[in-house]
Design a protein around this motif. Sequence first.
Motif, PDB file in Angstrom:
ATOM      1  N   LEU A 191       0.829  -1.201   0.000  1.00  0.00           N
ATOM      2  CA  LEU A 191       0.000   0.000   0.000  1.00  0.00           C
ATOM      3  C   LEU A 191       0.867   1.255   0.000  1.00  0.00           C
ATOM      4  CD1 LEU A 191      -2.805  -1.073   2.503  1.00  0.00           C
ATOM      5  CD2 LEU A 191      -3.143  -0.490   0.093  1.00  0.00           C
ATOM      6  N   GLU A 192       1.970   1.207   0.718  1.00  0.00           N
ATOM      7  CA  GLU A 192       2.874   2.355   0.739  1.00  0.00           C
ATOM      8  C   GLU A 192       3.410   2.650  -0.659  1.00  0.00           C
ATOM      9  OE1 GLU A 192       6.410   3.855   3.675  1.00  0.00           O
ATOM     10  OE2 GLU A 192       6.640   1.853   2.826  1.00  0.00           O
ATOM     11  N   LYS A 193       3.641   1.606  -1.448  1.00  0.00           N
ATOM     12  CA  LYS A 193       4.186   1.777  -2.799  1.00  0.00           C
ATOM     13  C   LYS A 193       3.116   2.073  -3.836  1.00  0.00           C
ATOM     14  CE  LYS A 193       8.325  -1.151  -2.547  1.00  0.00           C
ATOM     15  NZ  LYS A 193       8.981  -2.348  -3.121  1.00  0.00           N
ATOM     16  N   ALA A 194       1.963   1.418  -3.731  1.00  0.00           N
ATOM     17  CA  ALA A 194       1.012   1.400  -4.840  1.00  0.00           C
ATOM     18  C   ALA A 194      -0.221   2.275  -4.647  1.00  0.00           C
ATOM     19  CB  ALA A 194       0.561  -0.040  -5.100  1.00  0.00           C
ATOM     20  N   ALA A 195      -0.564   2.637  -3.429  1.00  0.00           N
ATOM     21  CA  ALA A 195      -1.811   3.354  -3.174  1.00  0.00           C
ATOM     22  C   ALA A 195      -1.682   4.839  -3.493  1.00  0.00           C
ATOM     23  CB  ALA A 195      -2.236   3.167  -1.720  1.00  0.00           C
ATOM     24  N   THR A 196      -2.805   5.454  -3.849  1.00  0.00           N
ATOM     25  CA  THR A 196      -2.860   6.903  -3.981  1.00  0.00           C
ATOM     26  C   THR A 196      -2.826   7.528  -2.583  1.00  0.00           C
ATOM     27  OG1 THR A 196      -5.272   7.007  -3.865  1.00  0.00           O
ATOM     28  CG2 THR A 196      -4.277   6.639  -6.051  1.00  0.00           C
ATOM     29  N   GLU A 197      -2.626   8.827  -2.526  1.00  0.00           N
ATOM     30  CA  GLU A 197      -2.588   9.488  -1.220  1.00  0.00           C
ATOM     31  C   GLU A 197      -3.921   9.337  -0.495  1.00  0.00           C
ATOM     32  OE1 GLU A 197       0.085  10.688   0.350  1.00  0.00           O
ATOM     33  OE2 GLU A 197       1.145   9.873  -1.398  1.00  0.00           O
ATOM     34  N   ALA A 198      -5.007   9.428  -1.241  1.00  0.00           N
ATOM     35  CA  ALA A 198      -6.323   9.251  -0.608  1.00  0.00           C
ATOM     36  C   ALA A 198      -6.500   7.829  -0.098  1.00  0.00           C
ATOM     37  CB  ALA A 198      -7.430   9.595  -1.613  1.00  0.00           C
ATOM     38  N   GLN A 199      -6.038   6.858  -0.875  1.00  0.00           N
ATOM     39  CA  GLN A 199      -6.120   5.459  -0.436  1.00  0.00           C
ATOM     40  C   GLN A 199      -5.240   5.207   0.780  1.00  0.00           C
ATOM     41  OE1 GLN A 199      -5.073   3.530  -4.132  1.00  0.00           O
ATOM     42  NE2 GLN A 199      -7.209   3.075  -4.628  1.00  0.00           N
ATOM     43  N   LYS A 200      -4.080   5.834   0.822  1.00  0.00           N
ATOM     44  CA  LYS A 200      -3.204   5.666   1.985  1.00  0.00           C
ATOM     45  C   LYS A 200      -3.876   6.190   3.249  1.00  0.00           C
ATOM     46  CE  LYS A 200       1.183   5.910  -0.522  1.00  0.00           C
ATOM     47  NZ  LYS A 200       2.412   6.702  -0.764  1.00  0.00           N
ATOM     48  N   ASP A 201      -4.520   7.338   3.138  1.00  0.00           N
ATOM     49  CA  ASP A 201      -5.195   7.908   4.309  1.00  0.00           C
ATOM     50  C   ASP A 201      -6.295   6.981   4.813  1.00  0.00           C
ATOM     51  OD1 ASP A 201      -3.605  10.147   4.238  1.00  0.00           O
ATOM     52  OD2 ASP A 201      -5.058  11.382   3.150  1.00  0.00           O
ATOM     53  N   ARG A 202      -7.043   6.390   3.895  1.00  0.00           N
ATOM     54  CA  ARG A 202      -8.190   5.582   4.300  1.00  0.00           C
ATOM     55  C   ARG A 202      -7.812   4.149   4.657  1.00  0.00           C
ATOM     56  NH1 ARG A 202     -13.940   4.653   1.018  1.00  0.00           N
ATOM     57  NH2 ARG A 202     -14.874   3.304   2.604  1.00  0.00           N
ATOM     58  N   TRP A 203      -6.912   3.540   3.870  1.00  0.00           N
ATOM     59  CA  TRP A 203      -6.676   2.100   3.989  1.00  0.00           C
ATOM     60  C   TRP A 203      -5.368   1.726   4.666  1.00  0.00           C
ATOM     61  CZ3 TRP A 203     -10.972  -0.448   3.019  1.00  0.00           C
ATOM     62  CH2 TRP A 203     -11.914   0.131   2.168  1.00  0.00           C
ATOM     63  N   LEU A 204      -4.338   2.561   4.511  1.00  0.00           N
ATOM     64  CA  LEU A 204      -3.023   2.234   5.072  1.00  0.00           C
ATOM     65  C   LEU A 204      -2.854   2.762   6.492  1.00  0.00           C
ATOM     66  CD1 LEU A 204      -0.103   1.215   4.988  1.00  0.00           C
ATOM     67  CD2 LEU A 204       0.499   3.281   3.689  1.00  0.00           C
ATOM     68  N   ALA A 205      -3.171   4.037   6.701  1.00  0.00           N
ATOM     69  CA  ALA A 205      -2.892   4.670   7.998  1.00  0.00           C
ATOM     70  C   ALA A 205      -3.479   3.909   9.188  1.00  0.00           C
ATOM     71  CB  ALA A 205      -3.388   6.117   7.978  1.00  0.00           C
ATOM     72  N   PRO A 206      -4.717   3.391   9.104  1.00  0.00           N
ATOM     73  CA  PRO A 206      -5.245   2.658  10.271  1.00  0.00           C
ATOM     74  C   PRO A 206      -4.487   1.359  10.571  1.00  0.00           C
ATOM     75  CG  PRO A 206      -7.042   3.409   8.860  1.00  0.00           C
ATOM     76  CD  PRO A 206      -5.776   3.607   8.088  1.00  0.00           C
ATOM     77  N   ILE A 207      -3.902   0.724   9.550  1.00  0.00           N
ATOM     78  CA  ILE A 207      -3.104  -0.490   9.794  1.00  0.00           C
ATOM     79  C   ILE A 207      -1.792  -0.096  10.457  1.00  0.00           C
ATOM     80  CG2 ILE A 207      -2.178  -2.616   8.806  1.00  0.00           C
ATOM     81  CD1 ILE A 207      -3.869  -2.094   6.312  1.00  0.00           C
ATOM     82  N   VAL A 208      -1.177   0.985   9.955  1.00  0.00           N
ATOM     83  CA  VAL A 208       0.082   1.461  10.528  1.00  0.00           C
ATOM     84  C   VAL A 208      -0.095   1.820  12.000  1.00  0.00           C
ATOM     85  CG1 VAL A 208       1.876   3.226  10.405  1.00  0.00           C
ATOM     86  CG2 VAL A 208       0.916   2.287   8.296  1.00  0.00           C
ATOM     87  N   SER A 209      -1.211   2.457  12.327  1.00  0.00           N
ATOM     88  CA  SER A 209      -1.439   2.875  13.713  1.00  0.00           C
ATOM     89  C   SER A 209      -1.762   1.703  14.630  1.00  0.00           C
ATOM     90  CB  SER A 209      -2.587   3.891  13.769  1.00  0.00           C
ATOM     91  OG  SER A 209      -3.820   3.268  13.460  1.00  0.00           O
ATOM     92  N   GLY A 210      -2.122   0.558  14.044  1.00  0.00           N
ATOM     93  CA  GLY A 210      -2.501  -0.596  14.842  1.00  0.00           C
ATOM     94  C   GLY A 210      -3.978  -0.628  15.191  1.00  0.00           C
ATOM     95  N   GLN A 211      -4.749   0.312  14.639  1.00  0.00           N
ATOM     96  CA  GLN A 211      -6.188   0.347  14.939  1.00  0.00           C
ATOM     97  C   GLN A 211      -6.926  -0.829  14.313  1.00  0.00           C
ATOM     98  OE1 GLN A 211      -7.261   4.166  13.330  1.00  0.00           O
ATOM     99  NE2 GLN A 211      -6.847   5.255  15.237  1.00  0.00           N
ATOM    100  N   VAL A 212      -6.488  -1.265  13.127  1.00  0.00           N
ATOM    101  CA  VAL A 212      -7.140  -2.372  12.424  1.00  0.00           C
ATOM    102  C   VAL A 212      -6.070  -3.322  11.901  1.00  0.00           C
ATOM    103  CG1 VAL A 212      -9.034  -0.865  11.700  1.00  0.00           C
ATOM    104  CG2 VAL A 212      -7.152  -1.318  10.120  1.00  0.00           C
TER     105      VAL A 212
END
Length: 402
Positions: free
Chosen positions: A106-127
């Motif tokens: 996701l860090e490599k392939a996602a758009t900035e909007a996708q990173k905010d919605r789909w990547l950031a919560p995994i990085v934070s450990g929320q999901v």
Amino acid sequence: MEFTISPKVEDYRARIADFVDAHILPVEADRSQWDEHNNIGRPALTALREKARDQGLWCLQLGKDTGGQGLNKVGMAVCYEEMNRSIFGPVVFNSAAPDDGNMMVLEKAATEAQKDRWLAPIVSGQVSSAFAMTEPAPGGGSDPGMMRTTAEKRGDTYTLNGRKWFITGAEDASHFIVMARTSDDPRKGLTAFLHHRDEPGWRIERRIPIMGPEEHGGHCEIVYDGMELTADRILLGEGEGLKLTQMRLGPARLTHCMRWLGLAKRCTEIARDYADNRMGFGIRLADRESTQIKMGDLAMGIEIGRLLVMKAAWTLDQGDFARKEVSMAKIHVANLLHKAADTAIQINGARGYSTDTVLEWIYRYARQARLVDGADEVHQMVLNRLLSAAPDSFWKWPVATD
């Protein structure tokens, strides 16, 4: 050739080693803190994750802008090996599969909007997340070209239908990457989509029982039955699914090997400790030649695995897919892990077969290593194909530029 690591990587390695010894191994030793699937219980995991985050040991594999520490693959190899001296180590540092591979792709392939919605919560450990690719026969397994799950475009939406199985972590996951066929083009026929667990049109058919201990969320069979997703859920682009799987699975195979080396080393530690203290027929077990041969052979196998992993990691850091190097590491380290657990159990005798140590856990876990992310035979065929296509360049060393 350079065989040193940077002071920065060594600092992370040493701090991870101290953290594992001081905080994770005591939890591992207390089975009351395990869950019903032989994994670390959520209360203990939450507390340890907070400590790891506070000490700057969180998501080392990701860029600093993403929330990580920016380690390259070589640095990851050093640190992941140290993490998995405990069976619970990687998940504490948010470096366990499948989140590890999903975050990196996701860090490599996602758009900035996708990173905010789909990547950031995994990085934070929320999901947590899952990668839904493998299908029951006659669908796609090691060969994604056989994929039967379809995503039919209807106006601005895509309708997904199909079945996936052995999807790691699916029962607990909130964010999913699912691979589906959008055309019959052999190179551009697959597309990756993002979806949330709360969206309609899919279900978990069952959590598949397995021989070994399970990751959080198990290994599930999933049915997609008319799930509708809009075009903004496409990851990387329509028809770029095969490229995305290459981006994700190559590094993911290698990170498995990095972690498995830590488990193999843990097996030797338990075996050495027992052999050093066990007396029989007037002699320590460690002083018997048969034990020394077993342990020496195992030490050599682990070091060979480390070299193969490091070469593959270095090759990935140069921007190469490292197909040859990753396949070699995957075959060797997967078999090594099983051998390490088996040898350590043999040296420990009945104690090794019991639950008094984690050897039986590692032994049950190790058998899957020769199957996940491509069976041994698939990687052996890859190596043969690469050798047959270019027998001279297969053996060449890369030449440095002046």
